[in-house]
Design a protein around this motif. Sequence first.
Motif, mmCIF file in Angstrom:
data_model
loop_
_atom_site.group_PDB
_atom_site.id
_atom_site.type_symbol
_atom_site.label_atom_id
_atom_site.label_comp_id
_atom_site.label_asym_id
_atom_site.label_seq_id
_atom_site.Cartn_x
_atom_site.Cartn_y
_atom_site.Cartn_z
ATOM 1 N N LEU A 152 0.488 -1.334 0.118
ATOM 2 C CA LEU A 152 -0.309 0.024 -0.294
ATOM 3 C C LEU A 152 0.780 1.258 -0.114
ATOM 4 C CD1 LEU A 152 -2.652 -0.748 2.949
ATOM 5 C CD2 LEU A 152 -3.119 -1.130 0.233
ATOM 6 N N VAL A 153 0.777 1.833 -0.717
ATOM 7 C CA VAL A 153 1.517 3.367 -1.095
ATOM 8 C C VAL A 153 0.437 5.210 -0.898
ATOM 9 C CG1 VAL A 153 3.423 2.645 -1.833
ATOM 10 C CG2 VAL A 153 1.112 2.987 -3.454
ATOM 11 N N LYS A 154 0.672 5.565 -0.693
ATOM 12 C CA LYS A 154 -0.114 7.177 -1.274
ATOM 13 C C LYS A 154 1.079 7.844 -1.967
ATOM 14 C CE LYS A 154 -2.994 10.693 0.968
ATOM 15 N NZ LYS A 154 -3.418 11.215 2.592
ATOM 16 N N ALA A 155 0.834 8.131 -2.788
ATOM 17 C CA ALA A 155 1.175 9.188 -3.418
ATOM 18 C C ALA A 155 0.370 11.149 -3.419
ATOM 19 C CB ALA A 155 0.728 9.029 -4.927
ATOM 20 N N TYR A 156 1.683 12.170 -2.988
ATOM 21 C CA TYR A 156 1.146 13.451 -3.101
ATOM 22 C C TYR A 156 1.743 13.434 -4.195
ATOM 23 C CZ TYR A 156 0.867 11.619 1.865
ATOM 24 O OH TYR A 156 0.526 11.267 2.974
ATOM 25 N N ALA A 157 0.774 14.183 -5.015
ATOM 26 C CA ALA A 157 1.757 14.811 -6.813
ATOM 27 C C ALA A 157 0.840 16.637 -6.189
ATOM 28 C CB ALA A 157 0.954 14.679 -7.147
ATOM 29 N N SER A 158 2.045 17.308 -6.708
ATOM 30 C CA SER A 158 1.903 18.612 -7.135
ATOM 31 C C SER A 158 2.734 19.508 -8.098
ATOM 32 C CB SER A 158 1.882 19.252 -5.105
ATOM 33 O OG SER A 158 2.217 21.034 -5.508
ATOM 34 N N GLY A 159 1.834 20.146 -8.997
ATOM 35 C CA GLY A 159 2.790 20.465 -9.990
ATOM 36 C C GLY A 159 3.508 19.989 -10.498
ATOM 37 N N GLY A 160 3.134 18.908 -11.442
ATOM 38 C CA GLY A 160 3.731 18.097 -11.814
ATOM 39 C C GLY A 160 5.306 16.881 -10.963
ATOM 40 N N TRP B 262 6.234 12.510 -4.993
ATOM 41 C CA TRP B 262 6.349 11.329 -4.170
ATOM 42 C C TRP B 262 5.108 10.336 -3.453
ATOM 43 C CZ3 TRP B 262 5.250 11.653 1.769
ATOM 44 C CH2 TRP B 262 6.593 10.615 2.058
ATOM 45 N N THR B 263 5.671 9.588 -3.254
ATOM 46 C CA THR B 263 5.107 7.998 -2.879
ATOM 47 C C THR B 263 5.599 7.589 -1.627
ATOM 48 O OG1 THR B 263 4.751 8.128 -5.407
ATOM 49 C CG2 THR B 263 4.600 5.757 -3.404
ATOM 50 N N ARG B 264 4.982 7.999 -0.823
ATOM 51 C CA ARG B 264 4.893 7.050 0.724
ATOM 52 C C ARG B 264 4.124 5.830 1.144
ATOM 53 N NH1 ARG B 264 1.241 9.968 5.806
ATOM 54 N NH2 ARG B 264 2.193 8.485 7.394
ATOM 55 N N THR B 265 5.055 4.893 1.410
ATOM 56 C CA THR B 265 4.561 3.827 1.776
ATOM 57 C C THR B 265 3.543 3.894 2.815
ATOM 58 O OG1 THR B 265 7.148 2.628 0.555
ATOM 59 C CG2 THR B 265 6.165 1.549 2.236
ATOM 60 N N ILE B 266 2.789 3.109 3.055
ATOM 61 C CA ILE B 266 1.715 2.883 3.979
ATOM 62 C C ILE B 266 1.984 1.491 4.398
ATOM 63 C CG2 ILE B 266 -0.755 2.975 4.467
ATOM 64 C CD1 ILE B 266 0.538 5.807 3.873
ATOM 65 N N THR B 267 2.578 1.298 5.692
ATOM 66 C CA THR B 267 2.476 0.431 6.293
ATOM 67 C C THR B 267 1.553 0.122 7.871
ATOM 68 O OG1 THR B 267 4.140 0.918 7.979
ATOM 69 C CG2 THR B 267 4.902 0.085 6.073
ATOM 70 N N ILE C 105 1.248 -5.058 2.697
ATOM 71 C CA ILE C 105 1.103 -5.405 2.187
ATOM 72 C C ILE C 105 -0.508 -6.132 1.764
ATOM 73 C CG2 ILE C 105 2.327 -7.414 1.062
ATOM 74 C CD1 ILE C 105 4.710 -7.216 2.603
ATOM 75 N N VAL C 106 -0.659 -6.368 0.473
ATOM 76 C CA VAL C 106 -1.685 -6.653 -0.164
ATOM 77 C C VAL C 106 -1.401 -7.921 -0.556
ATOM 78 C CG1 VAL C 106 -3.818 -6.536 -1.431
ATOM 79 C CG2 VAL C 106 -3.492 -4.338 -0.033
ATOM 80 N N SER C 107 -2.522 -9.314 -0.664
ATOM 81 C CA SER C 107 -2.158 -10.430 -1.171
ATOM 82 C C SER C 107 -2.771 -10.922 -2.257
ATOM 83 C CB SER C 107 -1.116 -11.148 -0.088
ATOM 84 O OG SER C 107 0.304 -11.001 0.646
ATOM 85 N N PHE C 108 -2.482 -11.424 -2.854
ATOM 86 C CA PHE C 108 -4.000 -11.753 -4.098
ATOM 87 C C PHE C 108 -4.121 -13.014 -4.068
ATOM 88 C CE2 PHE C 108 -3.385 -7.350 -5.560
ATOM 89 C CZ PHE C 108 -5.294 -8.072 -5.803
#
Length: 208
Positions: free
Chosen positions: A112-120, A123-128, A156-159
């Motif tokens: 799992l992650v969360k993306a922080y976007a601005s002005g093109g 930054w991607t943050r790992t979510i634990t 962690i997502v497991s399929f």
Amino acid sequence: MAFHEVRFPDNISRGARGGPERRTQVVELASGGEERNASWANSRRRYDVAFGIRRADDLAAVVAFFEARNGRLYGFRFKDWADWKSCLPSGTPSPTDQAIGTGDGVTTDFQLVKAYASGGQTWTRTITKPVAGTVRVAVDGVEQFSGWSVDTTTGIVSFTTAPATGAAITAGFAFDTPVRFDTDTLDVTLDIERLGSITAIPLLEIRR
């Protein structure tokens, strides 16, 4: 990592002060210009939860929580009320909020992650530390109600079966920030009305 899967009291964390910090080296040149270099690839969050203490019972709860964690020894979960879900603060997490990977027909685990976007820039943050019962997952935009599980201690997502090659894996969720006390001492002040206060209770995000 010594960690207790328990959350700091929400009613106290709601009044906390803090947020992300970064470490940047700035060198001033003889010409008056400057050079900047990032010492850290990722940000780290700091908080002060002393501002959330409003009554003596809150103080007692914090002292008990501090003692149970052995000061700085054990980490714990913390709800950052300014940043605690995969969508905007006013929204509700949906299974297409965040891209967490692309299927290759072999890989079954996705972080799992969360993306922080601005002005093109992004930054991607790992979510634990996702919150149990809040994670939703989609493959190519279609929510999956079975065939997967999530480890709430790692994010962690497991399929059960690897998603097909090229399939977009997305997720939505609420999450906590893993932190620890950044002090081994609580400086408690008692006034004549037998109410209490603590000048500062610093927390520091734990990074892997």
